[in-house]
Design a protein around this motif. Structure first.
Motif, PDB file in Angstrom:
ATOM      1  N   MET A 194       0.953  -1.086  -0.173  1.00 42.21           N
ATOM      2  CA  MET A 194      -0.085  -0.535   0.298  1.00 42.21           C
ATOM      3  C   MET A 194       1.095   1.317  -0.284  1.00 42.21           C
ATOM      4  N   SER A 195       0.510   2.525  -0.412  1.00 44.38           N
ATOM      5  CA  SER A 195       1.250   3.772  -0.747  1.00 44.38           C
ATOM      6  C   SER A 195       1.332   4.646   0.333  1.00 44.38           C
ATOM      7  N   GLU A 196       1.465   5.275   0.461  1.00 49.05           N
ATOM      8  CA  GLU A 196       1.920   6.347   1.757  1.00 49.05           C
ATOM      9  C   GLU A 196       1.280   7.475   0.248  1.00 49.05           C
ATOM     10  N   THR A 197       1.482   7.504  -0.699  1.00 46.97           N
ATOM     11  CA  THR A 197       1.119   8.639  -1.823  1.00 46.97           C
ATOM     12  C   THR A 197      -0.835   8.112  -1.862  1.00 46.97           C
ATOM     13  N   SER A 198      -1.244   7.670  -1.159  1.00 44.62           N
ATOM     14  CA  SER A 198      -2.687   7.240  -2.075  1.00 44.62           C
ATOM     15  C   SER A 198      -3.867   7.792  -2.090  1.00 44.62           C
ATOM     16  N   ALA A 199      -4.192   8.552  -3.511  1.00 42.41           N
ATOM     17  CA  ALA A 199      -5.823   9.226  -3.701  1.00 42.41           C
ATOM     18  C   ALA A 199      -6.008   9.961  -2.218  1.00 42.41           C
ATOM     19  N   LEU A 200      -6.828   8.140  -1.614  1.00 43.42           N
ATOM     20  CA  LEU A 200      -8.140   7.687  -0.924  1.00 43.42           C
ATOM     21  C   LEU A 200      -7.196   7.395   0.403  1.00 43.42           C
ATOM     22  N   LYS A 201      -7.554   8.760   1.195  1.00 38.20           N
ATOM     23  CA  LYS A 201      -6.865   8.098   2.697  1.00 38.20           C
ATOM     24  C   LYS A 201      -8.172   7.413   3.806  1.00 38.20           C
ATOM     25  N   PHE A 202      -8.728   6.451   4.394  1.00 37.82           N
ATOM     26  CA  PHE A 202      -8.738   5.767   5.190  1.00 37.82           C
ATOM     27  C   PHE A 202      -9.158   4.800   5.814  1.00 37.82           C
ATOM     28  N   PRO A 203      -7.978   5.396   7.028  1.00 43.06           N
ATOM     29  CA  PRO A 203      -7.538   4.628   7.974  1.00 43.06           C
ATOM     30  C   PRO A 203      -8.627   4.133   9.167  1.00 43.06           C
ATOM     31  N   VAL A 204      -8.378   3.132   9.259  1.00 41.01           N
ATOM     32  CA  VAL A 204      -9.063   2.756   9.861  1.00 41.01           C
ATOM     33  C   VAL A 204      -8.972   1.414  11.327  1.00 41.01           C
ATOM     34  N   SER A 205      -9.417   1.616  12.856  1.00 39.85           N
ATOM     35  CA  SER A 205      -8.801   0.927  13.706  1.00 39.85           C
ATOM     36  C   SER A 205      -9.324  -0.689  13.683  1.00 39.85           C
ATOM     37  N   VAL A 206      -7.926  -1.249  13.805  1.00 42.82           N
ATOM     38  CA  VAL A 206      -8.529  -2.678  13.883  1.00 42.82           C
ATOM     39  C   VAL A 206      -8.277  -3.548  14.822  1.00 42.82           C
ATOM     40  N   GLN A 207      -7.722  -2.393  15.974  1.00 40.59           N
ATOM     41  CA  GLN A 207      -7.893  -3.054  17.528  1.00 40.59           C
ATOM     42  C   GLN A 207      -8.224  -3.799  18.462  1.00 40.59           C
ATOM     43  N   HIS A 208      -9.297  -3.667  18.158  1.00 41.20           N
ATOM     44  CA  HIS A 208     -10.966  -3.866  18.857  1.00 41.20           C
ATOM     45  C   HIS A 208     -12.170  -3.883  18.028  1.00 41.20           C
ATOM     46  N   LEU A 209     -11.840  -4.832  17.060  1.00 45.44           N
ATOM     47  CA  LEU A 209     -12.934  -5.203  15.946  1.00 45.44           C
ATOM     48  C   LEU A 209     -14.508  -5.876  16.522  1.00 45.44           C
ATOM     49  N   PRO A 210     -14.800  -5.943  16.180  1.00 42.31           N
ATOM     50  CA  PRO A 210     -16.284  -7.054  16.837  1.00 42.31           C
ATOM     51  C   PRO A 210     -16.849  -8.083  16.135  1.00 42.31           C
TER      52      PRO A 210
END
Length: 184
Positions: free
Chosen positions: A1-17
């Protein structure tokens, strides 16, 4: 995955249901312009992605979903604008960098073991977030036709690709040696 992507949508995956979460991405005009620029497209008319993000094994994350986009590309023959539709299913597995599942399997001689029909190796992530926007962009790029061609257009043969006719014989790379004679 690129650091320069046009789409940025970070999702926390630490405590997924256990059932996971649903993430929907709908690119705005600025993001669609960046997608078009970054992927050599004329225009990205629309871009939507919907993913189900759920736990996988002990520390892993499974991402499943779909990307739908309407784009305009340049025909490789005429350079005219060409409308195209992308409808791509996405499935990927991510594991933390230090996970045993991220290690490349080797046989006794040190060769990498790859099963062409088997599942892909999990991708790795660091920290407690995965950039789902970058995942979406990666699968978007893979779905773009690299050689778009307008229907009914055939690519002309260039002079370097022209076929040899019956009257024309190709010059042998050894032709210059035919006149060469050994000197005493």
């Amino acid at each position: 995955m690129s650091e320069t992507s046009a789409l940025k949508f970070p999702v926390s995956v630490q405590h997924l249901p256990q059932k996971g979460i649903t993430v929907t991405i709908k690119a705005n005009e600025r993001e669609r312009t960046a997608l078009a620029r970054d992927h050599d497209l004329e225009v990205v008319k629309s871009f939507e992605a919907e993913f189900q993000i759920m736990p996988w094994k002990k520390q892993g994350v499974k991402v499943q979903g779909r990307i739908d986009a309407d784009i305009v590309q340049a025909c490789i023959v005429t350079l005219e604008p060409l409308d195209a539709r992308i409808a791509e299913d996405v499935e990927a597995v991510f594991v933390p960098e230090n996970s045993k599942l991220a290690r490349i399997r080797l046989d006794e001689s040190g060769e990498m073991l790859i099963d062409a029909e088997g599942p892909d190796m999990p991708e790795t992530f660091s920290g407690d977030r995965i950039d789902i926007g970058a995942v979406a962009e990666e699968f978007f790029e893979l779905a773009i036709d690299p050689y778009p061609r307008k229907p009914g257009i055939t690519e002309p043969i260039t002079s370097s690709e022209s076929a040899v006719t019956d009257t024309e014989k190709p010059v042998s790379p050894f032709a210059s040696l035919a006149d060469w004679k050994k000197k005493p």
